[in-house]
Design a protein around this motif. Sequence first.
Motif, PDB file in Angstrom:
ATOM      1  N   GLU A 286     109.737 -22.155 126.198  1.00 15.02           N
ATOM      2  CA  GLU A 286     110.675 -21.482 126.905  1.00 15.02           C
ATOM      3  C   GLU A 286     111.760 -20.819 125.800  1.00 15.02           C
ATOM      4  O   GLU A 286     111.850 -21.263 124.991  1.00 15.02           O
ATOM      5  CB  GLU A 286     111.390 -22.650 127.644  1.00 15.02           C
ATOM      6  N   PRO A 287     112.437 -19.622 126.275  1.00 17.20           N
ATOM      7  CA  PRO A 287     113.608 -19.171 125.725  1.00 17.20           C
ATOM      8  C   PRO A 287     114.712 -20.355 125.479  1.00 17.20           C
ATOM      9  O   PRO A 287     115.004 -20.943 126.233  1.00 17.20           O
ATOM     10  CB  PRO A 287     113.979 -18.061 126.381  1.00 17.20           C
ATOM     11  N   VAL A 288     115.271 -20.324 124.242  1.00 12.93           N
ATOM     12  CA  VAL A 288     116.232 -21.042 123.840  1.00 12.93           C
ATOM     13  C   VAL A 288     117.393 -21.088 124.937  1.00 12.93           C
ATOM     14  O   VAL A 288     117.947 -19.923 125.258  1.00 12.93           O
ATOM     15  CB  VAL A 288     116.640 -21.472 122.545  1.00 12.93           C
ATOM     16  N   LEU A 289     118.107 -22.075 125.350  1.00 14.50           N
ATOM     17  CA  LEU A 289     119.251 -21.850 126.224  1.00 14.50           C
ATOM     18  C   LEU A 289     120.579 -22.886 125.990  1.00 14.50           C
ATOM     19  O   LEU A 289     120.197 -23.658 125.347  1.00 14.50           O
ATOM     20  CB  LEU A 289     118.678 -22.443 127.726  1.00 14.50           C
ATOM     21  N   HIS A 290     121.657 -22.397 126.361  1.00 18.02           N
ATOM     22  CA  HIS A 290     122.886 -22.962 126.240  1.00 18.02           C
ATOM     23  C   HIS A 290     123.183 -23.213 124.875  1.00 18.02           C
ATOM     24  O   HIS A 290     123.501 -23.902 124.094  1.00 18.02           O
ATOM     25  CB  HIS A 290     122.933 -24.612 126.725  1.00 18.02           C
ATOM     26  N   VAL A 291     123.221 -21.709 124.165  1.00 18.06           N
ATOM     27  CA  VAL A 291     123.618 -21.648 122.554  1.00 18.06           C
ATOM     28  C   VAL A 291     124.702 -20.828 122.642  1.00 18.06           C
ATOM     29  O   VAL A 291     124.828 -19.793 123.569  1.00 18.06           O
ATOM     30  CB  VAL A 291     122.381 -21.304 121.793  1.00 18.06           C
ATOM     31  N   SER A 292     125.420 -20.896 121.583  1.00 14.83           N
ATOM     32  CA  SER A 292     126.768 -19.953 121.684  1.00 14.83           C
ATOM     33  C   SER A 292     126.395 -18.720 120.607  1.00 14.83           C
ATOM     34  O   SER A 292     125.272 -18.669 120.096  1.00 14.83           O
ATOM     35  CB  SER A 292     127.900 -20.766 120.924  1.00 14.83           C
ATOM     36  N   TRP A 293     127.131 -17.808 120.705  1.00 19.20           N
ATOM     37  CA  TRP A 293     126.962 -16.504 119.712  1.00 19.20           C
ATOM     38  C   TRP A 293     127.003 -16.872 118.374  1.00 19.20           C
ATOM     39  O   TRP A 293     126.104 -16.637 117.771  1.00 19.20           O
ATOM     40  CB  TRP A 293     128.403 -15.711 120.029  1.00 19.20           C
ATOM     41  N   TYR A 294     127.726 -17.990 117.905  1.00 18.36           N
ATOM     42  CA  TYR A 294     127.718 -18.211 116.585  1.00 18.36           C
ATOM     43  C   TYR A 294     126.422 -19.006 116.560  1.00 18.36           C
ATOM     44  O   TYR A 294     125.634 -18.804 115.087  1.00 18.36           O
ATOM     45  CB  TYR A 294     128.771 -19.413 116.360  1.00 18.36           C
ATOM     46  N   GLU A 374     121.379 -12.612 126.869  1.00 16.82           N
ATOM     47  CA  GLU A 374     121.156 -12.320 125.574  1.00 16.82           C
ATOM     48  C   GLU A 374     122.303 -11.993 124.808  1.00 16.82           C
ATOM     49  O   GLU A 374     122.903 -10.922 125.117  1.00 16.82           O
ATOM     50  CB  GLU A 374     119.788 -11.294 125.435  1.00 16.82           C
ATOM     51  N   TRP A 375     122.635 -12.678 123.788  1.00 15.32           N
ATOM     52  CA  TRP A 375     123.868 -12.400 123.098  1.00 15.32           C
ATOM     53  C   TRP A 375     123.511 -11.161 122.219  1.00 15.32           C
ATOM     54  O   TRP A 375     122.485 -11.025 121.794  1.00 15.32           O
ATOM     55  CB  TRP A 375     124.160 -13.537 121.986  1.00 15.32           C
ATOM     56  N   THR A 376     124.589 -10.380 122.064  1.00 15.76           N
ATOM     57  CA  THR A 376     124.159  -9.142 121.036  1.00 15.76           C
ATOM     58  C   THR A 376     125.363  -9.289 120.118  1.00 15.76           C
ATOM     59  O   THR A 376     126.299 -10.081 120.215  1.00 15.76           O
ATOM     60  CB  THR A 376     124.319  -7.827 121.905  1.00 15.76           C
ATOM     61  N   SER A 377     125.299  -8.538 119.155  1.00 13.52           N
ATOM     62  CA  SER A 377     126.385  -8.688 118.096  1.00 13.52           C
ATOM     63  C   SER A 377     127.550  -7.706 118.499  1.00 13.52           C
ATOM     64  O   SER A 377     128.540  -7.937 117.849  1.00 13.52           O
ATOM     65  CB  SER A 377     125.557  -8.073 116.753  1.00 13.52           C
ATOM     66  N   SER A 378     127.748  -7.086 119.539  1.00 13.73           N
ATOM     67  CA  SER A 378     128.647  -6.095 120.032  1.00 13.73           C
ATOM     68  C   SER A 378     129.771  -6.912 120.715  1.00 13.73           C
ATOM     69  O   SER A 378     129.628  -7.609 121.219  1.00 13.73           O
ATOM     70  CB  SER A 378     128.163  -5.074 120.647  1.00 13.73           C
ATOM     71  N   ASP A 379     131.018  -6.169 119.950  1.00 16.17           N
ATOM     72  CA  ASP A 379     132.368  -6.735 120.880  1.00 16.17           C
ATOM     73  C   ASP A 379     132.254  -6.009 122.258  1.00 16.17           C
ATOM     74  O   ASP A 379     131.710  -4.834 122.423  1.00 16.17           O
ATOM     75  CB  ASP A 379     133.474  -6.244 119.984  1.00 16.17           C
ATOM     76  N   PHE A 380     132.888  -6.553 123.042  1.00 17.56           N
ATOM     77  CA  PHE A 380     133.165  -5.913 124.543  1.00 17.56           C
ATOM     78  C   PHE A 380     134.255  -4.922 124.669  1.00 17.56           C
ATOM     79  O   PHE A 380     135.493  -4.985 124.417  1.00 17.56           O
ATOM     80  CB  PHE A 380     133.399  -7.044 125.451  1.00 17.56           C
ATOM     81  N   ILE A 433     127.350 -21.559 129.387  1.00 19.27           N
ATOM     82  CA  ILE A 433     126.405 -20.526 130.251  1.00 19.27           C
ATOM     83  C   ILE A 433     125.044 -20.432 129.860  1.00 19.27           C
ATOM     84  O   ILE A 433     124.542 -21.238 128.925  1.00 19.27           O
ATOM     85  CB  ILE A 433     127.350 -18.932 129.824  1.00 19.27           C
ATOM     86  N   PHE A 434     124.287 -19.462 130.702  1.00 21.77           N
ATOM     87  CA  PHE A 434     122.918 -19.501 130.533  1.00 21.77           C
ATOM     88  C   PHE A 434     122.555 -18.629 129.481  1.00 21.77           C
ATOM     89  O   PHE A 434     121.737 -17.471 129.955  1.00 21.77           O
ATOM     90  CB  PHE A 434     122.197 -19.482 131.909  1.00 21.77           C
ATOM     91  N   SER A 435     122.973 -18.905 128.465  1.00 26.47           N
ATOM     92  CA  SER A 435     122.695 -17.896 127.402  1.00 26.47           C
ATOM     93  C   SER A 435     121.625 -18.178 126.186  1.00 26.47           C
ATOM     94  O   SER A 435     121.484 -19.283 125.989  1.00 26.47           O
ATOM     95  CB  SER A 435     124.218 -17.574 126.415  1.00 26.47           C
ATOM     96  N   GLY A 436     120.825 -17.156 126.020  1.00 29.36           N
ATOM     97  CA  GLY A 436     119.956 -17.047 124.807  1.00 29.36           C
ATOM     98  C   GLY A 436     120.238 -16.159 124.033  1.00 29.36           C
ATOM     99  O   GLY A 436     121.126 -15.478 124.137  1.00 29.36           O
ATOM    100  N   PHE A 437     119.123 -15.681 123.348  1.00 27.36           N
ATOM    101  CA  PHE A 437     119.244 -14.197 122.406  1.00 27.36           C
ATOM    102  C   PHE A 437     117.562 -13.910 121.926  1.00 27.36           C
ATOM    103  O   PHE A 437     116.780 -14.464 122.177  1.00 27.36           O
ATOM    104  CB  PHE A 437     119.990 -14.563 121.462  1.00 27.36           C
ATOM    105  N   ARG A 438     117.432 -12.829 121.403  1.00 32.25           N
ATOM    106  CA  ARG A 438     116.474 -12.416 120.621  1.00 32.25           C
ATOM    107  C   ARG A 438     117.200 -11.689 119.315  1.00 32.25           C
ATOM    108  O   ARG A 438     118.269 -11.387 119.518  1.00 32.25           O
ATOM    109  CB  ARG A 438     115.495 -11.402 121.610  1.00 32.25           C
ATOM    110  N   THR A 439     116.120 -11.461 118.437  1.00 30.68           N
ATOM    111  CA  THR A 439     116.631 -10.950 117.170  1.00 30.68           C
ATOM    112  C   THR A 439     116.026  -9.489 116.930  1.00 30.68           C
ATOM    113  O   THR A 439     115.253  -8.933 117.599  1.00 30.68           O
ATOM    114  CB  THR A 439     116.329 -11.808 116.021  1.00 30.68           C
ATOM    115  N   ALA A 440     116.794  -8.848 115.929  1.00 37.90           N
ATOM    116  CA  ALA A 440     116.490  -7.676 115.717  1.00 37.90           C
ATOM    117  C   ALA A 440     116.399  -7.319 113.801  1.00 37.90           C
ATOM    118  O   ALA A 440     116.783  -8.242 113.566  1.00 37.90           O
ATOM    119  CB  ALA A 440     117.102  -6.411 116.179  1.00 37.90           C
TER     120      ALA A 440
END
Length: 443
Positions: A286-294, A374-380, A433-440
């Motif tokens: 499963e995609p990793v879940l409950h991780v912070s942006w850091y 999915e967390w991105t590197s961008s500020d809002f 929050i229900f957050s994960g991510f992918r990388t680039a």
Amino acid sequence: MTTETHHESAPPAPPDLRERAVAALSAARARTAGLTDPVSDADLTAQHSPLMSPLVWDLAHIGSMEELWLLREVAGRESMHPEIDPLYDAFEHPRSERPKLPLLGPEAARRYAAEVRGRVFDLLEQTPLEGTALLDGGYVFGMIAQHEQQHDETMLITHQLRQGAAVLTAPDPEPSRGPAPEGPEVLVPGGPFTMGTSAEPWSLDNERPAHVRDLPPFWIDTVPVTNSAYQAFMADGGYREPRWWAPEGWEQIRTHDIGSPLFWRQEGGQWLRRRFGVTEPVSADEPVLHVSWYEADAYARWAGRRLPTEAEWEKAARHDPATGRSRRYPWGDADPTPAHANLGQRHLRPAGAGAYPAGASPLGVRQLIGDVWEWTSSDFLPYPGFRPFPYREYSEVFFGPEHKVLRGGSFAVDQVACRGTFRNWDLPVRRQIFSGFRTARDL
């Protein structure tokens, strides 16, 4: 040779707008009931975490926002209960202070929300859905349906934080029956594409306007980072090595003694997690879940990669190289179905990595919609030409480097509040929050 136009796709011709508005509002209210009816009054009025409101506050706040925008702004009516208006102003009272307020009790909150809804349906039968920016395309009704669904997701987060026996159930996602992804990453070609939207009738102000962005080529993960991949980072001492962490993130890790995603614990050499009141082994695929942006940023650095920018994420999700157009969704312009994405709390967990091949982008990137934010590197930040609508407090007051952008939605998001252009944002420390991510990575 195809001539690229860099336009966004227009949404399909909608069904009757009143039918669409009624369906969206009704679906949201049914979900609200499903999140509040199964728990006791004590659970509804308790604060399960200082990060969250009591469930009963969300319930009445939903009614308050609906009354404000549909009955007062559209119909010009007086406040039904002016004495409670300040209690449900999200900017007047921080979440941590809301349990101390003289809130409506569970039954009174239900009656209030139901009374508002009854009047709204009467209004909807009589109101022309055109003539003002609020009414054109049924915008204000769509805005309120999205607002309720967003609070339903917030209430689902509260359920995850709640202690005690499980009260919510849902079937697990079915195993993917389609072809496996062709490789671990996909090359997104460089060049211009249309980001944002000016055509989606229920899009919110921060998604607008459509504008052209020009990006160099880049590689992006075919699927979100999985639990097994993240465990490799943990096993390699990722939480003990400061060089992978932004300084503020490293301070968080040390101050709060963080060594795994939220809700995980190790027992007998096995990683377990608590999910909506049930303790279970962590699912490897499963995609990793409950991780912070850091945490997401640290993993990406450890892996020799980086988080995608918001523009890169959207290009991977919407750009069709064959036509030069930006689609509404990765799979095209049609609304999501269960074959496309894991949305709407249909399941209470992400599907395994590589699921929903019918929902892939033209380039073959999967699970860009649903499963995990999915967390991105961008500020809002605002898009060029941004104009706040219909109130500054929805987006504008949050713009800046304090908040990071998340994209794509999660299993907890309803399709009415999830598009290829939809932007979510949160503080980089947030983990509930229900957050994960992918990388680039760069080409």
